[in-house]
Design a protein around this motif. Sequence first.
Motif, short mmCIF file in Angstrom:
data_model
loop_
_atom_site.label_atom_id
_atom_site.label_comp_id
_atom_site.label_asym_id
_atom_site.label_seq_id
_atom_site.Cartn_x
_atom_site.Cartn_y
_atom_site.Cartn_z
N VAL A 57 7.43 21.72 -2.98
CA VAL A 57 6.71 22.41 -4.05
C VAL A 57 6.50 23.84 -3.57
O VAL A 57 5.41 24.22 -3.13
N ASN A 58 7.56 24.66 -3.62
CA ASN A 58 7.46 25.98 -2.99
C ASN A 58 8.09 27.12 -3.79
O ASN A 58 8.32 28.20 -3.24
N GLY A 59 8.34 26.91 -5.07
CA GLY A 59 8.87 27.99 -5.89
C GLY A 59 10.24 28.45 -5.48
O GLY A 59 10.63 29.60 -5.72
N ALA A 60 11.03 27.56 -4.84
CA ALA A 60 12.38 27.84 -4.34
C ALA A 60 12.40 28.85 -3.18
O ALA A 60 13.43 29.43 -2.88
N SER A 61 11.25 29.00 -2.50
CA SER A 61 11.22 29.89 -1.33
C SER A 61 11.91 29.27 -0.13
O SER A 61 12.29 29.95 0.80
N GLY B 187 0.84 -1.20 0.00
CA GLY B 187 0.00 0.00 0.00
C GLY B 187 0.87 1.24 0.00
O GLY B 187 2.09 1.15 0.20
N ARG B 188 0.24 2.38 -0.21
CA ARG B 188 0.98 3.64 -0.27
C ARG B 188 0.27 4.71 0.56
O ARG B 188 -0.97 4.79 0.56
N ILE B 189 1.09 5.52 1.22
CA ILE B 189 0.60 6.67 1.99
C ILE B 189 1.26 7.92 1.41
O ILE B 189 2.48 7.95 1.21
N VAL B 190 0.44 8.94 1.15
CA VAL B 190 0.94 10.23 0.70
C VAL B 190 0.45 11.28 1.69
O VAL B 190 -0.76 11.50 1.81
N ASN B 191 1.37 11.89 2.42
CA ASN B 191 1.01 12.89 3.42
C ASN B 191 1.34 14.28 2.90
O ASN B 191 2.48 14.56 2.52
N ILE B 192 0.33 15.15 2.88
CA ILE B 192 0.54 16.53 2.45
C ILE B 192 0.94 17.34 3.69
O ILE B 192 0.09 17.66 4.54
N ALA B 193 2.22 17.65 3.79
CA ALA B 193 2.74 18.40 4.93
C ALA B 193 2.85 19.88 4.53
O ALA B 193 1.90 20.45 4.01
N SER B 194 3.98 20.51 4.75
CA SER B 194 4.12 21.93 4.44
C SER B 194 5.57 22.35 4.51
O SER B 194 6.36 21.77 5.27
N ARG B 195 5.90 23.37 3.74
CA ARG B 195 7.20 24.02 3.87
C ARG B 195 7.49 24.41 5.32
O ARG B 195 8.63 24.42 5.78
N ALA B 196 6.44 24.73 6.06
CA ALA B 196 6.59 25.14 7.45
C ALA B 196 7.24 24.08 8.32
O ALA B 196 7.81 24.39 9.37
#
Length: 234
Positions: free
Chosen positions: A227-231, A119-128
Motif C-alpha cells: 500500500v505505497n502509491g507505486a513508490s 485463526g488469523r494473524i495480520v502483521n503491519i510491516a512496511s515498504r522498508a
Amino acid sequence: MSQPHILVTGSSRGIGAATLAALTAAGARVAGHSTKAGIPADFSDNAAPKALWQAALDQLDGRIDVLVNNAGIFEAAPIDMDDDDWVAAWEHTMQVNLTASAQLCRFAIRHWQAEGRPGRIVNIASRAAYRGDSPAHWHYAASKAGMVGMTKSIARGYAGQGILAFAICPGFTMTGMAEDYVASRGGDKLLADIPLGRVADPEEVATMAKFCALEAPASMTGAVLDVNGASYVR
C-alpha cells in the motif's frame, strides 16, 4: 464466526485507530492496545506482550480469533552515535517492532492449537522491508523485514491447521509519525518519489487489514500486500 474477537496493537492513532474503527464497524468485537489507551502495555518490556495477551483474553471472554500486530516505533539511530547508544537503539526497535509481535503471534498460535480451531494473524510491516530506509533507520527496515519473514514462516508452518497469516507493507502513511518524517525529508521532494502523488491515508491501510482479518480467502495465506502509491513495486 458470528462475531470475531480481535486484538489490535498500537490502536490509539493512525493505522491502528483506523483499523480498530473499521473492524468494529464490520461487527467485530475488538480489544485495542497502546502504551496509554485501551489495554496498556509497553513493548520495551519483554513481559508486556504476555500481560497484554492475557488481558485481551479476559476482555474478550477467553477467545481471540484474529491478531493484528500494528504497534511499532520509528526512532533514528545514525551511525555516528556512541556505540553503546547505537546498539541500545537497535535492541529497543527490534524488541518493540519485531520481538513483541513474535511473542503475540506465538501466544495466538498456541491458543488456537489448544482449542483446535483456526485463526488469523495480520502483521503491519512496511515498504522498508523491501526497499530499505534512510541511513539513520537501518534497524527499522530490518525489524520490518523480519516481520515479513516471520509472517511467511507462520503461513507455511500452520496453514494445515487453519492458521493463516498475512503481512501488509504500507509506504508513507499520514499519521503523526509519518507527517514529521515527510517534513524532515523535504516534503514535496519526497512526495515526488510517489507516483500517486500523495501518501496513503490510514483508512486505506485499515481497509486492507480488515480484508485480511475477515474476508481474505484461505489460499491467500502468506501474502504480502503493498500500500505505497507505486513508490515501490515488486
